[in-house]
Design an enzyme around this catalytic site. Structure first.
Site, short mmCIF file in Angstrom:
data_model
loop_
_atom_site.label_atom_id
_atom_site.label_comp_id
_atom_site.label_asym_id
_atom_site.label_seq_id
_atom_site.Cartn_x
_atom_site.Cartn_y
_atom_site.Cartn_z
N LYS A 54 45.08 33.23 -37.55
CA LYS A 54 46.51 33.48 -37.77
C LYS A 54 47.20 33.74 -36.44
O LYS A 54 48.26 33.19 -36.15
CB LYS A 54 46.71 34.69 -38.69
CG LYS A 54 46.52 34.37 -40.15
CD LYS A 54 46.51 35.65 -40.97
CE LYS A 54 45.99 35.37 -42.37
NZ LYS A 54 45.55 36.54 -43.09
N GLN A 98 45.91 42.46 -44.07
CA GLN A 98 44.79 41.64 -44.51
C GLN A 98 44.04 42.32 -45.66
O GLN A 98 43.69 43.50 -45.58
CB GLN A 98 43.84 41.38 -43.33
CG GLN A 98 42.69 40.45 -43.62
CD GLN A 98 43.11 39.00 -43.86
OE1 GLN A 98 44.15 38.55 -43.38
NE2 GLN A 98 42.32 38.27 -44.61
N ASP A 121 53.52 37.70 -47.29
CA ASP A 121 52.49 37.35 -48.26
C ASP A 121 53.09 37.18 -49.67
O ASP A 121 52.45 36.62 -50.55
CB ASP A 121 51.45 38.48 -48.35
CG ASP A 121 50.17 38.17 -47.61
OD1 ASP A 121 49.81 36.99 -47.51
OD2 ASP A 121 49.54 39.12 -47.12
N1 GUN Z 1 42.77 37.79 -47.62
C1 GUN Z 1 42.44 36.52 -47.95
N2 GUN Z 1 43.54 35.76 -48.10
C2 GUN Z 1 44.60 36.56 -47.84
C3 GUN Z 1 46.00 36.35 -47.80
O1 GUN Z 1 46.53 35.24 -48.05
N3 GUN Z 1 46.75 37.43 -47.48
C4 GUN Z 1 46.22 38.63 -47.21
N4 GUN Z 1 47.05 39.63 -46.91
N5 GUN Z 1 44.91 38.88 -47.24
C5 GUN Z 1 44.12 37.84 -47.54
#
Ligand code: GUN
Length: 296
Positions: A54, A98, A121
């Site tokens: 990311k 996350q 998100d």
């Molecule tokens: N963990 C795995 N995929 C995601 C996601 O799309 N967003 C977040 N915040 N955590 C994750």
């Protein structure tokens, strides 16, 4: 017949290129740089890989990336204090915590502490409610990526029968809402659904998001249907490690009209849509027009 492959890798590269073009213009015209803050608590190896990717892709499209790595024993109060600081920081337009969080932290409480306008998100209850009532929301990244690919393939989705297998808050439920908003007739199926095979066979659009390797065989797919496989499952076969989806690709590709492969289908779209959402959040925060084609 062999299905058209929907190339998520190429699609995601195109989304990132569009985001980068918007970011360049925001800098030149508005003196603005979108910023994304990612918070990682603990040392889950898979999460560390996601967070690294990311951060790298955020910088590549010209945005600012702020990474906050906290120890696994971080208290809820400390995490909430960090979120409050990020909410108040005008350089931060998007905040992602996350998941999964360590067990002693209440994920719902933490996610709902994020300013909904910065919730890239789309997990905050306000955004869930806005999406469910057809109002302008931040939309979860993976379903947004699936929607973009479906719109690109079909043009209009109106009137199509869509079956979403899986009812998670992250994929299944928001995917169903997005398909409904695009006027599909939507069924959400799950592990307790009776005669899942028959339900799947009625789908013009079949979205598989259950997290069970190759659970959906080709003979559950309606001839000519579009299959979106959200699953990313690590398995071992013939002594080799392999990534497979929730759909049995080899049989489904012979029946479907179009299908996303695993890997290289939905996967790359998630981070691309996170960047698109951060751009959207920045534009909304500053009262600027939203980037066309990058929102729901
Ligand atoms: N963990 C795995 N995929 C995601 C996601 O799309 N967003 C977040 N915040 N955590 C994750």
């Amino acid at each position: 017949m062999s299905a058209k492959l929907i190339d998520g890798k190429a699609f995601a590269a195109n989304v990132r290129a569009q985001v980068a073009t918007h970011v360049t213009r925001l800098k030149e015209v508005n003196d603005l740089i979108p910023g994304l803050a990612v918070v990682l608590v603990g040392e889950d190896p898979a999460s560390e890989v996601y967070v690294r990717n990311k951060g790298k892709q955020t910088l590549e499209v010209g945005m600012n990336s702020y990474e906050h790595k906290l120890p696994a024993d971080t208290s809820e109060a400390d995490l909430l204090a960090l979120i409050a600081a990020l909410n108040a920081d005008p350089a931060v337009h998007g905040i992602l915590v996350q998941l999964p969080l360590p067990g002693h932290l209440n994920s719902d409480l933490v996610i709902n502490a994020i300013d909904p306008a910065k919730d890239v998100d789309g997990f905050h209850i306000s955004n869930v409610g806005l999406l469910g009532t057809g109002q302008k929301a931040m939309v979860p990244c993976t379903p947004l990526g699936c929607l973009m690919m479906l719109r690109d393939h079909h043009g209009s989705l109106s009137g199509l029968n869509a079956v979403v297998v899986g009812r998670s808050n992250i994929v299944g439920k928001p995917m169903a809402q997005l398909l409904l908003a695009d006027s599909c007739t939507v069924t959400i199926a799950h592990s307790r659904t009776k005669d899942l095979a028959a339900v799947c066979r009625g789908a013009d659009i079949l979205v598989a998001a259950v997290g069970r390797p190759e659970m959906i065989p080709g003979d559950w797919v309606k001839p000519g249907a579009t299959v979106i496989d959200v699953g990313i499952n690590r398995i071992e076969r013939d002594g080799k490690k392999k990534l497979v989806g929730d759909v049995e690709f080899a049989s489904a590709v012979e029946v479907a009209g179009a299908i996303t492969p695993v890997p290289g289908g939905v996967g790359p779209m998630t981070i691309a849509c996170l960047l698109a959402n951060t751009l959207t959040a920045c534009c909304r925060a500053h009262g600027l027009p939203e980037p066309e084609g990058l929102t729901a």
